[in-house]
Design a protein around this motif. Structure first.
Motif, mmCIF file in Angstrom:
data_model
loop_
_atom_site.group_PDB
_atom_site.id
_atom_site.type_symbol
_atom_site.label_atom_id
_atom_site.label_comp_id
_atom_site.label_asym_id
_atom_site.label_seq_id
_atom_site.Cartn_x
_atom_site.Cartn_y
_atom_site.Cartn_z
ATOM 1 N N VAL A 262 -20.815 40.311 -16.056
ATOM 2 C CA VAL A 262 -22.065 39.720 -15.576
ATOM 3 C C VAL A 262 -22.380 40.365 -14.234
ATOM 4 O O VAL A 262 -21.541 40.367 -13.324
ATOM 5 N N ASP A 304 -29.681 36.383 -26.086
ATOM 6 C CA ASP A 304 -28.980 35.500 -25.166
ATOM 7 C C ASP A 304 -27.980 34.587 -25.860
ATOM 8 O O ASP A 304 -27.060 34.064 -25.214
ATOM 9 N N ARG A 319 -24.293 41.532 -19.187
ATOM 10 C CA ARG A 319 -25.567 40.850 -18.920
ATOM 11 C C ARG A 319 -25.940 41.008 -17.452
ATOM 12 O O ARG A 319 -25.103 40.772 -16.569
ATOM 13 N N VAL A 321 -28.067 39.388 -14.505
ATOM 14 C CA VAL A 321 -28.640 38.075 -14.187
ATOM 15 C C VAL A 321 -29.443 38.181 -12.893
ATOM 16 O O VAL A 321 -29.200 39.052 -12.048
ATOM 17 N N GLU A 326 -27.587 31.859 -12.127
ATOM 18 C CA GLU A 326 -27.678 32.276 -13.529
ATOM 19 C C GLU A 326 -26.345 32.821 -14.026
ATOM 20 O O GLU A 326 -25.979 32.629 -15.186
ATOM 21 N N HIS A 330 -24.264 31.318 -17.217
ATOM 22 C CA HIS A 330 -23.770 32.156 -18.312
ATOM 23 C C HIS A 330 -22.289 31.887 -18.568
ATOM 24 O O HIS A 330 -21.870 31.714 -19.723
#
Length: 415
Positions: A262, A304, A319, A321, A326, A330
């Motif tokens: 992330v 998502d 991902r 963000v 966020e 996640h």
């Protein structure tokens, strides 16, 4: 009496003798167990090589084959893990004072063994040595039910441990092995409520769900590892890349390997091109949301709701963000309560991350691969619990005990 009932009864009876064994004797036996594994390395490898070949013929995936395989180095690690347990303090019998009541009663708590631990596992022959040694020192009998893929290797290792027990005039039923992987026998094992105190399954998601759904004995889940690295806007990007490489590529078929990355959008433009290059060099397949996919040559764009996979291979979900909140959302949605990592130089954000994220281990600027009993100073581990009753994270000696109240008085009676 059936085979399973007999084994469970024998182990429960043997555990009563172990519960009061002194630490010096336990350590002497453990040293002999480590020596037996080390001295019989060639025999273990011979049996294991045959099972690995059979596993390949049967079409086992790479992650399963990796867990099944015992190299000389991994066998040495098993022996060294037992020797580490020797150095750890025996928790059994340790007391802590709770209080003295106004009537003079002294209230203490004493650590005691759980009793009989049943391990149900697949393709992990090292569990045989780890569980056998940990349960022995923590005063528990153990019943080992390995999968058919590793049955002969597990029995070879257990046979060495049992030989050591006999040589020290201890019942070999302290470390019992179910010699037949028949699913019906496993079901019977999970119904031994009078003799087995806890069941710990280790393996794939299907095995753990089956045991959890069908066992009448309490279960401590050691569930899958969907572990994330969150690279914050204030991260050292060189450090972040090293954490990613180690967590994703050092050993892919283990539960503390990274499965998700992330990335804060503020540093995505600087960081993800470097990740793209690394993935190409290491052969890592990338699955990414649209915001991340543009930085990669051959990313598989996913929605998502398609994150949260445990790949156990050279694959990762990435991902981008918009902010820290966020990223937390996640991880809360797709994490598996195993291991989560933040890379940042902002210690306020890092400490908040450790408090906010619900996982058995939360790392600041350290690899997910450190969520391991030996790496955290526990010696060998019996597994990494992803549920919270009564353990969370790597289960070492103390996690294989519980506490009972011990009360000392001088004739007090309740009015």
């Amino acid at each position: 009496m059936s085979l399973i009932t007999q084994i469970a009864n024998d182990t429960a009876n043997a555990a009563k003798t172990l519960a009061i064994l002194d630490e010096a004797t336990k350590n002497k036996v453990l040293a002999a167990m480590a020596a037996a594994i080390r001295d019989n390395q060639d025999e273990i490898v011979k049996v294991n090589t045959k099972e690995v070949a059979e596993g390949k013929q049967a079409g086992l995936d790479d992650a399963m084959l990796d867990r099944l395989t015992l190299t000389p180095a991994r066998i040495e690690d098993m022996a060294a893990g037992i020797e580490t347990i020797i150095e750890l303090a025996d928790p059994v019998g340790q007391e802590r004072s709770i209080m003295e009541r106004p009537n003079g009663l002294q209230i203490n708590k004493m650590r005691v063994p759980l009793g009989v631990v049943c391990m149900i596992y697949e393709a992990r022959p090292n569990v045989t040595a780890d569980a056998g040694a940990l349960c022995f020192k923590s005063g528990n009998g153990v019943i080992l039910r390995g999968g058919k893929e590793a049955l002969q290797t597990s029995m070879a290792i257990a046979g060495l441990l049992q030989q050591v027990l006999r040589e020290h005039d201890l019942p070999e039923a302290l470390i019992s092995v179910i010699p037949d992987p028949d699913r019906a026998l496993m079901q019977e094992l999970m119904e031994q409520v009078d003799t087995i105190d806890v069941i710990i399954p280790r393996g794939g998601e299907g095995l753990i769900r089956y045991v959890t759904d069908n066992s009448k004995v309490p279960v401590i889940q050691h569930f899958k590892g969907v572990c994330h690295l969150y690279v914050d806007k204030d991260a050292d990007l060189d450090m972040a890349l090293e954490l990613l490489i180690n967590g994703k590529t050092q050993r892919t078929g283990v539960c503390n390997a990274l499965e998700g990355l992330v990335v804060h959008q503020a540093i995505a433009g600087d960081f993800l091109p470097r990740v793209n290059k690394m993935c190409q060099e290491k052969g890592v397949t990338v699955h990414a949301n649209e915001a991340a996919a543009s930085y990669f040559d051959n990313a598989d764009v996913i929605g998502d709701d398609e994150f949260g996979e445990e790949y156990l291979g050279l694959e990762i979900a990435i991902r981008v963000v918009k902010d820290y909140d966020e990223a937390l959302s996640h991880i809360h949605k797709f994490g598996s309560h195993h291991t989560e990592v933040i890379c940042t130089q902002n210690m306020d954000a890092a400490k908040h991350f450790q408090r906010a994220v619900d996982a058995s281990a939360v790392m600041i600027n350290a690899s997910s691969r450190f969520n391991d009993g030996s790496q955290l100073g526990l010696g060998a581990e019996i597994g990494i619990a992803t549920t919270k009753l009564h353990a969370y994270g790597p289960m070492g000696l103390e996690s294989l005990t519980t506490e009972k109240y011990v009360v000392t008085g001088n004739g007090q009676i309740r009015e």
